[in-house]
Design a protein around this motif. Structure first.
Motif, PDB file in Angstrom:
ATOM      1  N   SER A   1      -5.465  11.492   0.374  1.00  0.00           N
ATOM      2  CA  SER A   1      -4.440  12.158  -0.424  1.00  0.00           C
ATOM      3  C   SER A   1      -3.640  13.171   0.383  1.00  0.00           C
ATOM      4  CB  SER A   1      -5.091  12.848  -1.626  1.00  0.00           C
ATOM      5  OG  SER A   1      -5.946  13.898  -1.207  1.00  0.00           O
ATOM      6  N   SER A   2      -4.199  13.675   1.487  1.00  0.00           N
ATOM      7  CA  SER A   2      -3.465  14.642   2.310  1.00  0.00           C
ATOM      8  C   SER A   2      -2.288  14.009   3.031  1.00  0.00           C
ATOM      9  CB  SER A   2      -4.413  15.278   3.341  1.00  0.00           C
ATOM     10  OG  SER A   2      -4.908  14.300   4.243  1.00  0.00           O
ATOM     11  N   PHE A   3      -2.307  12.683   3.212  1.00  0.00           N
ATOM     12  CA  PHE A   3      -1.227  12.010   3.938  1.00  0.00           C
ATOM     13  C   PHE A   3       0.030  11.854   3.092  1.00  0.00           C
ATOM     14  CE2 PHE A   3      -4.904  11.004   6.414  1.00  0.00           C
ATOM     15  CZ  PHE A   3      -4.432  10.972   7.724  1.00  0.00           C
ATOM     16  N   VAL A   4       0.005  12.355   1.866  1.00  0.00           N
ATOM     17  CA  VAL A   4       1.232  12.369   1.078  1.00  0.00           C
ATOM     18  C   VAL A   4       2.258  13.294   1.722  1.00  0.00           C
ATOM     19  CG1 VAL A   4       0.514  14.275  -0.419  1.00  0.00           C
ATOM     20  CG2 VAL A   4       2.132  12.577  -1.269  1.00  0.00           C
ATOM     21  N   PHE A   5       1.783  14.292   2.499  1.00  0.00           N
ATOM     22  CA  PHE A   5       2.687  15.212   3.166  1.00  0.00           C
ATOM     23  C   PHE A   5       3.234  14.653   4.476  1.00  0.00           C
ATOM     24  CE2 PHE A   5      -0.360  17.917   0.775  1.00  0.00           C
ATOM     25  CZ  PHE A   5       0.544  18.436  -0.139  1.00  0.00           C
ATOM     26  N   ILE A   6       2.733  13.513   4.907  1.00  0.00           N
ATOM     27  CA  ILE A   6       3.265  12.837   6.086  1.00  0.00           C
ATOM     28  C   ILE A   6       4.324  11.820   5.683  1.00  0.00           C
ATOM     29  CG2 ILE A   6       2.640  11.362   8.051  1.00  0.00           C
ATOM     30  CD1 ILE A   6       1.722  14.203   8.357  1.00  0.00           C
ATOM     31  N   LEU A   7       4.212  11.323   4.473  1.00  0.00           N
ATOM     32  CA  LEU A   7       5.151  10.311   3.995  1.00  0.00           C
ATOM     33  C   LEU A   7       6.551  10.925   3.865  1.00  0.00           C
ATOM     34  CD1 LEU A   7       4.842   7.335   3.066  1.00  0.00           C
ATOM     35  CD2 LEU A   7       4.768   8.195   0.720  1.00  0.00           C
ATOM     36  N   PRO A   8       7.603  10.294   4.434  1.00  0.00           N
ATOM     37  CA  PRO A   8       8.955  10.875   4.374  1.00  0.00           C
ATOM     38  C   PRO A   8       9.479  10.921   2.935  1.00  0.00           C
ATOM     39  CG  PRO A   8       8.808   9.166   6.064  1.00  0.00           C
ATOM     40  CD  PRO A   8       7.566   9.075   5.255  1.00  0.00           C
ATOM     41  N   VAL A   9      10.310  11.934   2.676  1.00  0.00           N
ATOM     42  CA  VAL A   9      10.917  12.059   1.355  1.00  0.00           C
ATOM     43  C   VAL A   9      11.858  10.894   1.092  1.00  0.00           C
ATOM     44  CG1 VAL A   9      12.380  13.517  -0.092  1.00  0.00           C
ATOM     45  CG2 VAL A   9      10.700  14.557   1.408  1.00  0.00           C
ATOM     46  N   GLN A  10      12.520  10.405   2.165  1.00  0.00           N
ATOM     47  CA  GLN A  10      13.487   9.323   2.009  1.00  0.00           C
ATOM     48  C   GLN A  10      12.850   8.036   1.499  1.00  0.00           C
ATOM     49  OE1 GLN A  10      12.980  11.215   4.564  1.00  0.00           O
ATOM     50  NE2 GLN A  10      14.871  11.941   5.528  1.00  0.00           N
ATOM     51  N   SER A  11      11.536   7.903   1.661  1.00  0.00           N
ATOM     52  CA  SER A  11      10.873   6.684   1.197  1.00  0.00           C
ATOM     53  C   SER A  11      10.854   6.583  -0.325  1.00  0.00           C
ATOM     54  CB  SER A  11       9.442   6.623   1.732  1.00  0.00           C
ATOM     55  OG  SER A  11       8.655   7.669   1.178  1.00  0.00           O
ATOM     56  N   GLY A  12      10.891   7.744  -0.999  1.00  0.00           N
ATOM     57  CA  GLY A  12      10.866   7.746  -2.452  1.00  0.00           C
ATOM     58  C   GLY A  12       9.516   7.405  -3.061  1.00  0.00           C
ATOM     59  N   GLU A  13       8.450   7.407  -2.238  1.00  0.00           N
ATOM     60  CA  GLU A  13       7.125   7.009  -2.713  1.00  0.00           C
ATOM     61  C   GLU A  13       6.106   8.146  -2.692  1.00  0.00           C
ATOM     62  OE1 GLU A  13       6.491   4.164  -3.995  1.00  0.00           O
ATOM     63  OE2 GLU A  13       8.392   3.178  -3.522  1.00  0.00           O
ATOM     64  N   LYS A  14       6.542   9.349  -2.417  1.00  0.00           N
ATOM     65  CA  LYS A  14       5.586  10.456  -2.288  1.00  0.00           C
ATOM     66  C   LYS A  14       4.884  10.761  -3.608  1.00  0.00           C
ATOM     67  CE  LYS A  14       6.679  14.056   0.216  1.00  0.00           C
ATOM     68  NZ  LYS A  14       5.764  13.966   1.364  1.00  0.00           N
ATOM     69  N   ILE A  15       5.664  10.880  -4.681  1.00  0.00           N
ATOM     70  CA  ILE A  15       5.064  11.193  -5.987  1.00  0.00           C
ATOM     71  C   ILE A  15       4.185  10.040  -6.455  1.00  0.00           C
ATOM     72  CG2 ILE A  15       5.587  11.630  -8.407  1.00  0.00           C
ATOM     73  CD1 ILE A  15       7.986  13.210  -7.563  1.00  0.00           C
ATOM     74  N   THR A  16       4.614   8.807  -6.203  1.00  0.00           N
ATOM     75  CA  THR A  16       3.798   7.648  -6.580  1.00  0.00           C
ATOM     76  C   THR A  16       2.468   7.654  -5.831  1.00  0.00           C
ATOM     77  OG1 THR A  16       5.808   6.374  -6.959  1.00  0.00           O
ATOM     78  CG2 THR A  16       3.758   5.137  -6.708  1.00  0.00           C
ATOM     79  N   PHE A  17       2.523   7.956  -4.543  1.00  0.00           N
ATOM     80  CA  PHE A  17       1.312   7.993  -3.719  1.00  0.00           C
ATOM     81  C   PHE A  17       0.345   9.075  -4.195  1.00  0.00           C
ATOM     82  CE2 PHE A  17      -1.050   9.332   0.076  1.00  0.00           C
ATOM     83  CZ  PHE A  17      -1.556   8.123   0.508  1.00  0.00           C
TER      84      PHE A  17
END
Length: 478
Positions: free
Chosen positions: A256-272
């Motif tokens: 769950s900590s890797f949600v902060f590595i996922l780029p905002v442009q992907s649009g998948e942060k909240i889903t993750f």
């Protein structure tokens, strides 16, 4: 030839006669011995010549059949036997054709009443028997017993817990002073229960040694009775729960900590973040709720660990929403505060894998922003100065009768409209270019917050997990 044949027949006849005589003699001797034993032993009370008025219990543990954690019940399989000595019953085996022991049905002689105090259910007990030995020893034994008794359990260290489930075998007749419980010499020397016939339970292991002692307890009437205490300790094998519960939960927690590595442009942060939180909540409501013992008195440390884990993962979802807001602030044309601008240009951001801003590019950007601001102000100044110039150059606009100025020249009105439209276009273009310039800066700010949250979140997750395992090890160590 005839004499030889007659001699052979005679020898066979003599041999057969001796065998029959021996058989009848043995039967007579056994009957005589049975009569002797029955005349010496009593049925309803201890023998008056019982050696030291002592009864020696012997417990042979075979298996821990089941451990019901929610009901706090333990089911065991064992063989219980006890013996005592009566001096008047001893005999010389040579006088009875070598017979050194005799077996009798249960209840033929007096049997001490020894019961388990915490018994809940007597599942199965085979018939007992009694054996009298030539040295005066009278043994009463049960073939096999399976029963369930209550065990107060503590689940604080689940699934690394150890349970203490002592068995209390009480001698009810000892309160009247008829006899006392005692341990044999071997048991006194070793002070532990023999586990030679024990079959270990696959989930619960019997800890060795099993202490074995006789204690006295008050009965409430200022009298004491003997109790055989078997200090049974069980240790849970945590491999199953480590494989299906702890390690998967820890893996999802770290993931769950890797949600902060996922780029905002992907649009998948909240889903993750939402998917990880939902997976952990389902684990808590499924596997943990099913396997965790239901006890509020000794709530497991692992339950607290899971609760903190879910709260921490929920905070990551909140932080992700905040990071999205920071990222899109630049679209509103909001200026970067000076203190935040200094942080964004700090070279130490390279430790968060964020490249520094080039100073030259920054100065050019600042000059462009100033130019855009100047362009926005020029149309307004032009529109204010133009009417005055037109009045100065056109005195015929004033009527002879002293009336106020009439409608303006159509050429002047068209010129003012064009200047106003040009100013609006310039202002809009400057605003769009300003937003276009500020957006990367706010995006950089969101990346900085992302990486900072990742470091702190991961450190907290590792520290909390290590604290859980270290606390379990420290509490378990003597």
């Amino acid at each position: 030839m005839g004499v030889s044949k007659s001699l052979t027949i005679y020898c066979l006849f003599i041999l057969l006669f001796k065998l029959c005589n021996s058989k009848f003699s043995t039967a007579n001797q056994e009957a005589k011995l049975v009569t002797f034993i029955q005349s010496k032993l009593t049925v309803h009370s201890p023998h008056e010549n019982m050696m030291n008025s002592s009864v020696f219990p012997v417990l042979d543990l075979y298996q821990v059949v089941n451990v019901n954690e929610n009901q706090e019940e333990l089911t065991v399989k064992y063989v219980l036997s006890f013996y005592y000595y009566v001096q008047d019953v001893s005999w010389d085996p040579d006088e009875y054709n070598g017979v050194s022991k005799m077996a009798f049905n249960a209840g033929s002689f007096w049997t001490p009443e020894i019961v388990n105090e915490g018994i809940i259910d007597d599942i199965y007990t085979t018939s007992s028997y009694q054996i009298v030995f030539s040295d005066g020893r009278v043994v009463t034994s049960h073939h096999l017993s399976i029963f369930t008794y209550h065990c107060a359990m503590e689940y604080a260290l689940f699934p690394f817990d150890e349970q203490k489930c002592p068995m209390y075998l009480s001698a009810w007749g000892s309160r009247d002073g008829e006899y006392t419980l005692a341990l044999s010499l071997r048991e006194l020397v070793y002070g532990q229960l023999s586990l030679a016939h024990l079959t270990q339970n696959p989930q619960w292991k019997v800890r060795s040694p099993v202490q074995y002692s006789i204690q006295q307890y008050p009965d409430g009437d200022q009298e004491f009775y003997d109790v055989l205490v078997v200090d049974l300790k069980l240790k849970r094998d945590p491999l199953f729960f480590l494989s299906v519960l702890i390690f998967p939960s820890f893996g999802v927690y770290i993931l769950s900590s890797f949600v902060f590595i996922l780029p905002v442009q992907s649009g998948e942060k909240i889903t993750f973040a939402s998917a990880n939180l939902l997976a952990q909540v389902l684990t808590l409501g499924g596997e943990v709720a099913t396997n965790l013992p239901r006890s509020s008195q000794h709530f497991p440390v692992f339950g607290n660990y899971m609760a903190f884990m879910i709260i921490h993962m929920a905070s990551s979802l909140v932080l992700t929403i905040l990071i999205y807001n920071i990222y899109f602030v630049g679209n509103n044309g909001r200026e970067i505060p000076p203190w935040l601008d200094r942080i964004l240009r700090d070279e130490r951001l390279k430790y968060l894998l964020i490249p520094p801003i080039k100073t030259k590019h920054h100065n050019q950007s600042a000059s462009r922003l100033n130019e855009y601001s100047r362009m926005e102000n020029e149309p307004e100044q032009s529109s204010q100065a133009e009417p005055i110039t037109a009045r100065q150059q056109s005195p015929t606009n004033v009527s002879l009768g002293g009336d106020s100025e009439t409608e303006g020249n159509p050429c002047e009105t068209l010129q003012q409209t064009r200047l106003r439209d040009l100013g609006m276009m310039s202002s809009s273009q400057g605003s769009d270019q300003k937003k276009e310039k500020l957006a990367p800066l706010w995006a950089r700010c969101s990346v900085m917050v992302d990486r900072t949250c990742f470091v702190f979140y991961l450190v907290i997750a590792i520290v909390v997990t290590l604290s859980y395992f270290i606390s379990v090890v420290l509490v378990r160590s003597p």
